[in-house]
Design a protein around this motif. Structure first.
Motif, PDB file in Angstrom:
ATOM      1  N   PRO A 142       0.791  -1.149  -0.065  1.00 10.65           N
ATOM      2  CA  PRO A 142       0.033  -0.127   0.103  1.00 10.65           C
ATOM      3  C   PRO A 142       0.938   1.420  -0.123  1.00 10.65           C
ATOM      4  O   PRO A 142       1.765   1.336   0.737  1.00 10.65           O
ATOM      5  CB  PRO A 142      -0.998  -0.019   1.298  1.00 10.65           C
ATOM      6  N   VAL A 143       0.375   2.123  -0.745  1.00 12.46           N
ATOM      7  CA  VAL A 143       1.286   3.380  -1.045  1.00 12.46           C
ATOM      8  C   VAL A 143       0.351   4.755  -0.730  1.00 12.46           C
ATOM      9  O   VAL A 143       0.772   5.638   0.222  1.00 12.46           O
ATOM     10  CB  VAL A 143       2.040   3.649  -2.550  1.00 12.46           C
ATOM     11  N   ASP A 144      -0.736   4.864  -1.001  1.00 10.40           N
ATOM     12  CA  ASP A 144      -1.582   5.913  -0.759  1.00 10.40           C
ATOM     13  C   ASP A 144      -3.253   5.442  -0.750  1.00 10.40           C
ATOM     14  O   ASP A 144      -3.462   4.289  -1.109  1.00 10.40           O
ATOM     15  CB  ASP A 144      -1.761   7.015  -1.550  1.00 10.40           C
ATOM     16  N   MET A 145      -4.158   6.193  -0.178  1.00  8.03           N
ATOM     17  CA  MET A 145      -5.428   5.749  -0.186  1.00  8.03           C
ATOM     18  C   MET A 145      -6.381   7.154  -0.235  1.00  8.03           C
ATOM     19  O   MET A 145      -5.852   8.172   0.077  1.00  8.03           O
ATOM     20  CB  MET A 145      -5.707   5.052   1.019  1.00  8.03           C
ATOM     21  N   GLY A 146      -7.544   7.014  -0.385  1.00  8.91           N
ATOM     22  CA  GLY A 146      -8.579   8.182  -0.441  1.00  8.91           C
ATOM     23  C   GLY A 146      -9.936   7.611  -0.586  1.00  8.91           C
ATOM     24  O   GLY A 146     -10.245   6.288  -0.746  1.00  8.91           O
ATOM     25  N   ASP A 147     -10.834   8.528  -0.440  1.00  7.38           N
ATOM     26  CA  ASP A 147     -12.222   8.119  -0.642  1.00  7.38           C
ATOM     27  C   ASP A 147     -12.825   8.568  -1.890  1.00  7.38           C
ATOM     28  O   ASP A 147     -12.644   9.595  -2.091  1.00  7.38           O
ATOM     29  CB  ASP A 147     -13.111   8.598   0.659  1.00  7.38           C
ATOM     30  N   VAL A 148     -13.807   7.740  -2.369  1.00  8.00           N
ATOM     31  CA  VAL A 148     -14.631   8.174  -3.394  1.00  8.00           C
ATOM     32  C   VAL A 148     -16.057   8.507  -2.735  1.00  8.00           C
ATOM     33  O   VAL A 148     -16.533   7.764  -2.210  1.00  8.00           O
ATOM     34  CB  VAL A 148     -14.630   7.166  -4.688  1.00  8.00           C
ATOM     35  N   CYS A 149     -16.621   9.661  -2.950  1.00 11.30           N
ATOM     36  CA  CYS A 149     -17.838  10.090  -2.289  1.00 11.30           C
ATOM     37  C   CYS A 149     -18.501  11.032  -3.291  1.00 11.30           C
ATOM     38  O   CYS A 149     -17.968  11.399  -4.251  1.00 11.30           O
ATOM     39  CB  CYS A 149     -17.552  10.785  -1.113  1.00 11.30           C
ATOM     40  N   ILE A 150     -19.847  11.564  -2.827  1.00  8.46           N
ATOM     41  CA  ILE A 150     -20.740  12.351  -3.605  1.00  8.46           C
ATOM     42  C   ILE A 150     -20.042  13.860  -3.188  1.00  8.46           C
ATOM     43  O   ILE A 150     -19.872  13.867  -1.886  1.00  8.46           O
ATOM     44  CB  ILE A 150     -22.034  12.387  -3.147  1.00  8.46           C
ATOM     45  N   ASN A 151     -19.651  14.417  -3.947  1.00  6.84           N
ATOM     46  CA  ASN A 151     -19.508  16.060  -3.899  1.00  6.84           C
ATOM     47  C   ASN A 151     -20.588  16.788  -4.147  1.00  6.84           C
ATOM     48  O   ASN A 151     -21.542  16.501  -4.961  1.00  6.84           O
ATOM     49  CB  ASN A 151     -18.205  16.549  -4.583  1.00  6.84           C
ATOM     50  N   ALA A 152     -20.728  18.006  -3.334  1.00  8.93           N
ATOM     51  CA  ALA A 152     -22.145  18.726  -3.487  1.00  8.93           C
ATOM     52  C   ALA A 152     -21.595  20.236  -3.631  1.00  8.93           C
ATOM     53  O   ALA A 152     -20.807  20.703  -2.869  1.00  8.93           O
ATOM     54  CB  ALA A 152     -22.741  18.650  -2.449  1.00  8.93           C
ATOM     55  N   ASP A 153     -22.156  21.019  -4.377  1.00  6.80           N
ATOM     56  CA  ASP A 153     -22.035  22.482  -4.647  1.00  6.80           C
ATOM     57  C   ASP A 153     -22.770  23.228  -3.665  1.00  6.80           C
ATOM     58  O   ASP A 153     -23.929  23.475  -3.867  1.00  6.80           O
ATOM     59  CB  ASP A 153     -22.315  22.637  -6.204  1.00  6.80           C
ATOM     60  N   LYS A 154     -21.962  23.492  -2.598  1.00  2.38           N
ATOM     61  CA  LYS A 154     -22.644  24.407  -1.455  1.00  2.38           C
ATOM     62  C   LYS A 154     -23.304  25.749  -2.097  1.00  2.38           C
ATOM     63  O   LYS A 154     -24.509  25.954  -1.501  1.00  2.38           O
ATOM     64  CB  LYS A 154     -21.881  24.807  -0.299  1.00  2.38           C
ATOM     65  N   THR A 155     -22.588  26.527  -2.875  1.00  2.98           N
ATOM     66  CA  THR A 155     -23.300  27.568  -3.339  1.00  2.98           C
ATOM     67  C   THR A 155     -24.674  27.303  -4.273  1.00  2.98           C
ATOM     68  O   THR A 155     -25.716  28.241  -3.946  1.00  2.98           O
ATOM     69  CB  THR A 155     -22.284  28.272  -4.542  1.00  2.98           C
ATOM     70  N   TRP A 156     -24.768  26.336  -4.792  1.00  3.20           N
ATOM     71  CA  TRP A 156     -25.953  26.025  -5.609  1.00  3.20           C
ATOM     72  C   TRP A 156     -27.196  25.628  -4.698  1.00  3.20           C
ATOM     73  O   TRP A 156     -28.247  26.138  -4.921  1.00  3.20           O
ATOM     74  CB  TRP A 156     -25.906  24.737  -6.580  1.00  3.20           C
ATOM     75  N   CYS A 272     -19.260   7.281   1.021  1.00  2.00           N
ATOM     76  CA  CYS A 272     -17.994   7.266   0.474  1.00  2.00           C
ATOM     77  C   CYS A 272     -17.548   5.638   0.664  1.00  2.00           C
ATOM     78  O   CYS A 272     -17.892   4.686   1.319  1.00  2.00           O
ATOM     79  CB  CYS A 272     -16.899   7.882   1.477  1.00  2.00           C
ATOM     80  N   PHE A 273     -16.584   5.131  -0.496  1.00  2.00           N
ATOM     81  CA  PHE A 273     -16.078   4.047  -0.657  1.00  2.00           C
ATOM     82  C   PHE A 273     -14.438   4.224  -0.531  1.00  2.00           C
ATOM     83  O   PHE A 273     -13.912   5.348  -1.096  1.00  2.00           O
ATOM     84  CB  PHE A 273     -16.400   3.604  -1.992  1.00  2.00           C
ATOM     85  N   ARG A 274     -13.723   3.561   0.363  1.00  5.38           N
ATOM     86  CA  ARG A 274     -12.246   3.656   0.501  1.00  5.38           C
ATOM     87  C   ARG A 274     -11.518   2.972  -0.432  1.00  5.38           C
ATOM     88  O   ARG A 274     -11.582   1.807  -0.834  1.00  5.38           O
ATOM     89  CB  ARG A 274     -12.019   3.288   1.874  1.00  5.38           C
TER      90      ARG A 274
END
Length: 361
Positions: A142-156, A272-274
């Motif tokens: 293992p070298v790096d990791m992160g999450d795939v998630c829904i992003n939301a436009d707060k301004t909208w 999210c999914f890791r």
């Protein structure tokens, strides 16, 4: 395509973070994309060849340090995205394209295990990295990791006076109709990760029904991340019509105002999914010693601390320093969805085909 290169091009110039991001598709002077050659070039110089995805990006000065410290010229061979990389490594296992690889994630890792693409590495993992190893797979480091998630436009949402959705279930409510853009899991790494998140959350018996509800609620499907960000996402390049997008947990940290006090994009923590990215030594490598040196370098403190600014992921080294904006605005999920790599390998094709029939047709 991964966020690592594209988001840098799209917004780095305007980002208050001032992150320096080189194009992952433009090799540095010390690199070459001319096939995967032997470990010793014609001139007699020692070389280690690394096969990776198009988003691999480590600062040139760190590459120069690697070459100076090891005596190996670092040669990079790109093979598209994570799926294309995995396919290329598997198909060439009897005549490997290089000595080491980097960039296969846990959604594809089982294929390398099943087909014997790697051999055990001889590196010592830094503190924290042991949390991301795969049992029975010593060839995947293992070298790096992160999450795939829904992003939301707060301004909208502020302009519409509508609260942000929070859960998977919220996304199928009438008030969030025609607001979500996702990626096709057959052609996109984050698209596949989000599909797996729904399998984890709703189970094998319920995920397809959920996707049918999303379809009825106006979900849009694109081929890849760059299509969604460049055209459809309201906070993206195209200022599109969709305020919700499948992306990465780190994304909001690149939408910070000049004062550094607020981000205009929010991450939906409960969706999210890791993802974990692995490196390894290829079976049959001409220079396994150099391959292990490359792995040691990728796990070193300087490289681990360069990952957030250059590949927009979290390092696996728990003691690595992190950018303040990433910690504040792009934290990892407190409870990400999870599917075991062995289960992914067993059912990936089946789940994608079922999804295609239910959603894409």
């Amino acid at each position: 395509m991964r966020i690592k290169h594209t988001i840098a091009v799209a917004i780095a110039a305007a980002s208050a973070l001032g992150l320096a991001a080189c194009s992952a598709s433009t090799p540095a002077p010390a690199e070459s994309k001319e096939g995967a050659a032997a470990s010793t070039p014609a001139g007699g110089e020692k070389s280690v060849t690394v096969v990776t995805h198009e988003s691999f990006n480590v600062p040139d000065d760190l590459k120069a340090d690697f070459e100076a410290q090891t005596g190996y010229k670092l040669t990079i061979v790109e093979q598209g995205d994570a799926g294309e990389l995995t396919n290329a490594l598997a198909l060439s296992k009897d005549a490997p394209l290089g000595d080491a690889f980097f960039g296969v994630d846990n959604t594809f890792a089982s294929r390398l295990i099943d087909e014997g693409v790697t051999v055990p590495a001889t590196v010592t993992l830094p503190a924290g990295a042991e949390n991301f190893t795969i049992e029975g797979a010593p060839g995947l480091v293992p070298v790096d990791m992160g999450d795939v998630c829904i992003n939301a436009d707060k301004t909208w949402y502020a302009e519409k006076n509508l609260p942000l959705p929070a859960t998977f279930e919220d996304l199928v409510k009438p008030e969030y109709k025609d607001q979500l853009v996702v990626m096709n899991p057959a052609s996109s790494s984050p698209g596949l990760a989000f599909l797996l998140a729904t399998v984890s959350h709703f189970g094998e018996d319920g995920y397809l029904n959920y996707w049918k509800q999303l379809k009825e609620n106006g979900v849009k499907v694109t081929a890849g991340w760059s299509d969604a960000f460049g055209t459809d996402f309201s906070a993206g390049e195209g200022k599109g019509a969709y305020p919700l997008m499948v992306s990465y947990a780190s994304s909001p940290s690149y939408f910070v105002n000049e004062a550094g006090t607020e981000a205009s994009v929010a991450n939906l923590d409960q969706t999210c999914f890791r993802q974990v990215e692995y490196a390894g030594v290829l079976a049959g490598a001409k220079n396994p010693e150099g391959a292990n040196k490359f792995l040691e370098w990728m796990l070193s403190t300087p490289v681990q601390e360069s990952i957030p600014d250059n590949m927009y992921m979290y390092p696996v080294m728990s003691e690595a320093a992190l950018p303040e904006a990433l910690v504040k605005f792009g934290p990892l999920s407190s409870k990400p969805e999870f599917v075991a790599p062995a289960e992914i390998g067993k059912h990936r094709t089946e789940w994608i085909e079922a999804w295609t029939e239910a959603v894409a047709q």
